[in-house]
Design an enzyme around this catalytic site. Structure first.
Site, PDB file in Angstrom:
ATOM      1  N   CYS A   7     -31.927  17.657 -27.220  1.00 50.29           N
ATOM      2  CA  CYS A   7     -31.153  17.903 -28.445  1.00 50.29           C
ATOM      3  C   CYS A   7     -31.661  17.096 -29.637  1.00 50.29           C
ATOM      4  CB  CYS A   7     -29.674  17.611 -28.207  1.00 50.29           C
ATOM      5  SG  CYS A   7     -28.982  18.569 -26.867  1.00 50.29           S
ATOM      6  N   HIS A  20     -25.932  15.897 -34.679  1.00 52.72           N
ATOM      7  CA  HIS A  20     -25.953  16.826 -33.547  1.00 52.72           C
ATOM      8  C   HIS A  20     -24.501  17.209 -33.232  1.00 52.72           C
ATOM      9  CE1 HIS A  20     -26.870  18.828 -29.940  1.00 52.72           C
ATOM     10  NE2 HIS A  20     -26.425  17.893 -29.121  1.00 52.72           N
ATOM     11  N   ASN A  64     -22.145  23.419 -28.738  1.00 52.22           N
ATOM     12  CA  ASN A  64     -23.411  22.674 -28.697  1.00 52.22           C
ATOM     13  C   ASN A  64     -24.542  23.649 -28.397  1.00 52.22           C
ATOM     14  OD1 ASN A  64     -25.578  21.046 -28.057  1.00 52.22           O
ATOM     15  ND2 ASN A  64     -24.458  19.717 -26.639  1.00 52.22           N
TER      16      ASN A  64
HETATM   17  N1  COA Z   1     -10.559  21.776 -18.732  1.00 52.38           N
HETATM   18  C1  COA Z   1      -9.613  21.018 -18.157  1.00 52.38           C
HETATM   19  N2  COA Z   1      -9.882  19.856 -17.546  1.00 52.38           N
HETATM   20  C2  COA Z   1     -11.159  19.467 -17.532  1.00 52.38           C
HETATM   21  C3  COA Z   1     -12.191  20.205 -18.100  1.00 52.38           C
HETATM   22  C4  COA Z   1     -11.845  21.426 -18.711  1.00 52.38           C
HETATM   23  N3  COA Z   1     -12.761  22.221 -19.297  1.00 52.38           N
HETATM   24  N4  COA Z   1     -13.357  19.552 -17.919  1.00 52.38           N
HETATM   25  C5  COA Z   1     -13.072  18.427 -17.265  1.00 52.38           C
HETATM   26  N5  COA Z   1     -11.747  18.372 -17.014  1.00 52.38           N
HETATM   27  C6  COA Z   1     -10.996  17.321 -16.308  1.00 52.38           C
HETATM   28  C7  COA Z   1     -11.841  16.539 -15.345  1.00 52.38           C
HETATM   29  O1  COA Z   1     -11.939  17.218 -14.107  1.00 52.38           O
HETATM   30  C8  COA Z   1     -11.051  15.265 -15.251  1.00 52.38           C
HETATM   31  O2  COA Z   1      -9.972  15.476 -14.380  1.00 52.38           O
HETATM   32  P1  COA Z   1      -9.470  14.319 -13.385  1.00 52.38           P
HETATM   33  O3  COA Z   1      -9.017  13.220 -14.303  1.00 52.38           O
HETATM   34  O4  COA Z   1      -8.387  14.982 -12.630  1.00 52.38           O
HETATM   35  O5  COA Z   1     -10.667  13.961 -12.566  1.00 52.38           O
HETATM   36  C9  COA Z   1     -10.473  15.093 -16.655  1.00 52.38           C
HETATM   37  O6  COA Z   1     -10.538  16.391 -17.269  1.00 52.38           O
HETATM   38  C10 COA Z   1     -11.228  14.114 -17.511  1.00 52.38           C
HETATM   39  O7  COA Z   1     -12.613  14.403 -17.388  1.00 52.38           O
HETATM   40  P2  COA Z   1     -13.700  13.633 -18.212  1.00 52.38           P
HETATM   41  O8  COA Z   1     -15.060  14.160 -17.846  1.00 52.38           O
HETATM   42  O9  COA Z   1     -13.448  12.164 -18.098  1.00 52.38           O
HETATM   43  O10 COA Z   1     -13.317  14.114 -19.687  1.00 52.38           O
HETATM   44  P3  COA Z   1     -13.927  13.668 -21.051  1.00 52.38           P
HETATM   45  O11 COA Z   1     -12.860  13.199 -21.934  1.00 52.38           O
HETATM   46  O12 COA Z   1     -15.118  12.775 -20.869  1.00 52.38           O
HETATM   47  O13 COA Z   1     -14.452  15.038 -21.649  1.00 52.38           O
HETATM   48  C11 COA Z   1     -16.601  16.121 -21.962  1.00 52.38           C
HETATM   49  C12 COA Z   1     -15.493  15.753 -20.981  1.00 52.38           C
HETATM   50  C13 COA Z   1     -17.717  16.782 -21.203  1.00 52.38           C
HETATM   51  C14 COA Z   1     -15.990  17.068 -22.979  1.00 52.38           C
HETATM   52  C15 COA Z   1     -17.098  14.844 -22.665  1.00 52.38           C
HETATM   53  O14 COA Z   1     -17.389  13.850 -21.715  1.00 52.38           O
HETATM   54  C16 COA Z   1     -18.323  15.057 -23.506  1.00 52.38           C
HETATM   55  O15 COA Z   1     -18.324  15.842 -24.446  1.00 52.38           O
HETATM   56  N6  COA Z   1     -19.385  14.301 -23.208  1.00 52.38           N
HETATM   57  C17 COA Z   1     -20.608  14.354 -23.941  1.00 52.38           C
HETATM   58  C18 COA Z   1     -21.363  15.519 -23.515  1.00 52.38           C
HETATM   59  C19 COA Z   1     -22.468  15.825 -24.462  1.00 52.38           C
HETATM   60  O16 COA Z   1     -22.409  15.563 -25.623  1.00 52.38           O
HETATM   61  N7  COA Z   1     -23.514  16.391 -23.960  1.00 52.38           N
HETATM   62  C20 COA Z   1     -24.533  16.922 -24.732  1.00 52.38           C
HETATM   63  C21 COA Z   1     -25.726  16.133 -24.663  1.00 52.38           C
HETATM   64  S1  COA Z   1     -26.807  16.770 -25.873  1.00 52.38           S
END
Ligand code: COA
Length: 326
Positions: A113, A253, A283
């Site tokens: 990215c 980004h 994204n």
């Molecule tokens: N809907 C509902 N629940 C979801 C979910 C969805 N789409 N995706 C994950 N969850 C749940 C998980 O299973 C977890 O449940 P649990 O607590 O029972 O285990 C809970 O939500 C929290 O998950 P977590 O991964 O800690 O959430 P988060 O706040 O980190 O959000 C992302 C997840 C992926 C949105 C976030 O981490 C993110 O955007 N990270 C950066 C990714 C990124 O930028 N990548 C690109 C690189 S270029």
């Protein structure tokens, strides 16, 4: 020394849209969760028959038209993608054929990215040292083909798009003013998509078991992203002797609203200085930034002579930032 300035921009955004309601039908999620945790409402998705080089070629042609430059006048094509059609030929060669840029050298460059910034910095070296006059940069991804639609933690994030820029040698203006490229290889397994490598642990992590799909450690990536984007932006401003007051628009980004919000708090700037389209596009990997530049210019948010700061992060882990005169 000639300056490398953007002489044209082009984008291609597929028409089909997956909104949050669609994801409610395929995984255990909700519009409320996706909106609160990411800020994303919709993503555009390429047709099954459209591959990276197809959408890349459309964006590239649009950039040439916008620049008023003939394909034969392009000296180099740099293409970035994490969803290549082939391992060989590289995608840049396919685009060269499709648009008829018969005089251009062509290679692919992968900084995930962070690629548009890496491409821009690379292209500028060739222009500033007098080797080339016109370099076409294309960022394109059909992430929908690399998405595990059984994994609710990733499938809600990604969209497809292509963005292209022509950088041309100019005697006036400032071109690329300040930049930084960085990598943290120690964090390389935080975002993965496997090619030939067989790795049982990586396969195990994927809900579908498809090793070529994108997997990431969301929380770790978020922490890395906030610090990398804010600190890198602050460093290149200081290096250039500028402040955020000198910058017309910051284009980050577009991965997640929470990442951008925390990063801009760390930078100490207001939201109205930042261009975001992630609500409508999600994204789109390296395409986010060039598409956003083209949109901002199209809306009159940036004009010729304005200083723009672009900053990104991605798989690798990589990051990059640049200040340029539009
Ligand atoms: N809907 C509902 N629940 C979801 C979910 C969805 N789409 N995706 C994950 N969850 C749940 C998980 O299973 C977890 O449940 P649990 O607590 O029972 O285990 C809970 O939500 C929290 O998950 P977590 O991964 O800690 O959430 P988060 O706040 O980190 O959000 C992302 C997840 C992926 C949105 C976030 O981490 C993110 O955007 N990270 C950066 C990714 C990124 O930028 N990548 C690109 C690189 S270029």
């Amino acid at each position: 020394m000639p300056k490398a300035r953007i002489s044209g921009m082009g984008v291609f955004i597929p028409e089909k849209v997956y909104d949050n309601a669609y994801f409610e039908t395929i995984v255990d999620t909700s519009d409320e969760w996706i909106t609160r945790r990411t800020g994303i409402k919709e993503r555009h998705i390429a047709e099954p028959e459209d591959y990276t080089t197809d959408i890349a070629s459309r964006a590239a042609q649009n950039a040439l038209d916008n620049a008023g430059i003939k394909a034969e006048d392009i000296d180099l094509i740099i293409l970035s993608t994490v969803t290549p059609d082939y391992f060989t030929p590289n995608c840049a060669c396919v685009v060269q054929k499709n648009i008829g840029a018969v005089n251009a050298a062509a290679f692919d460059l992968n900084a995930a990215c962070s690629s548009f910034i890496t491409d821009m910095v690379t292209a500028s070296q060739f222009i500033e040292n007098g080797t080339y006059k016109n370099v076409l940069i294309v960022c394109a991804d059909v992430l929908s083909k690399a998405t595990d639609y059984k994994d609710r933690g990733t499938c809600i994030l990604f969209g497809d798009a292509a963005g292209a820029a022509v950088l041309s040698a100019a005697e006036d203006g400032e071109g690329l003013i300040s930049y930084e490229l960085g990598a943290d290889g120690a964090g390389c397994l935080n975002i993965t998509q496997l090619a030939y490598r067989e790795d049982a642990e990586e396969t195990e992590k994927r809900v579908s078991g498809r090793k070529e799909t994108v997997w990431m450690a969301g929380q770790s990536v978020m922490k890395f992203a906030v610090k990398a984007m804010a600190d890198s932006s602050n460093r290149i401003l200081e290096k250039a002797g500028l402040s955020y007051d000198d910058i017309k628009l910051v284009i980050p980004h577009q991965a997640n609203y929470r990442i951008v919000d925390s990063a801009i708090k760390r930078m100490g700037i207001e939201k109205d200085k930042v261009y975001l389209h992630l609500e409508k596009q999600g994204n789109t990997s390296s395409s986010c930034i060039p598409v956003a530049i083209a949109e901002a210019a199209g809306k009159g948010l940036i004009e010729r002579g304005d200083k723009v700061l672009i900053v990104g992060f991605g798989g690798g882990l990589t990051w990059g930032s640049a200040i340029f005169e539009y």
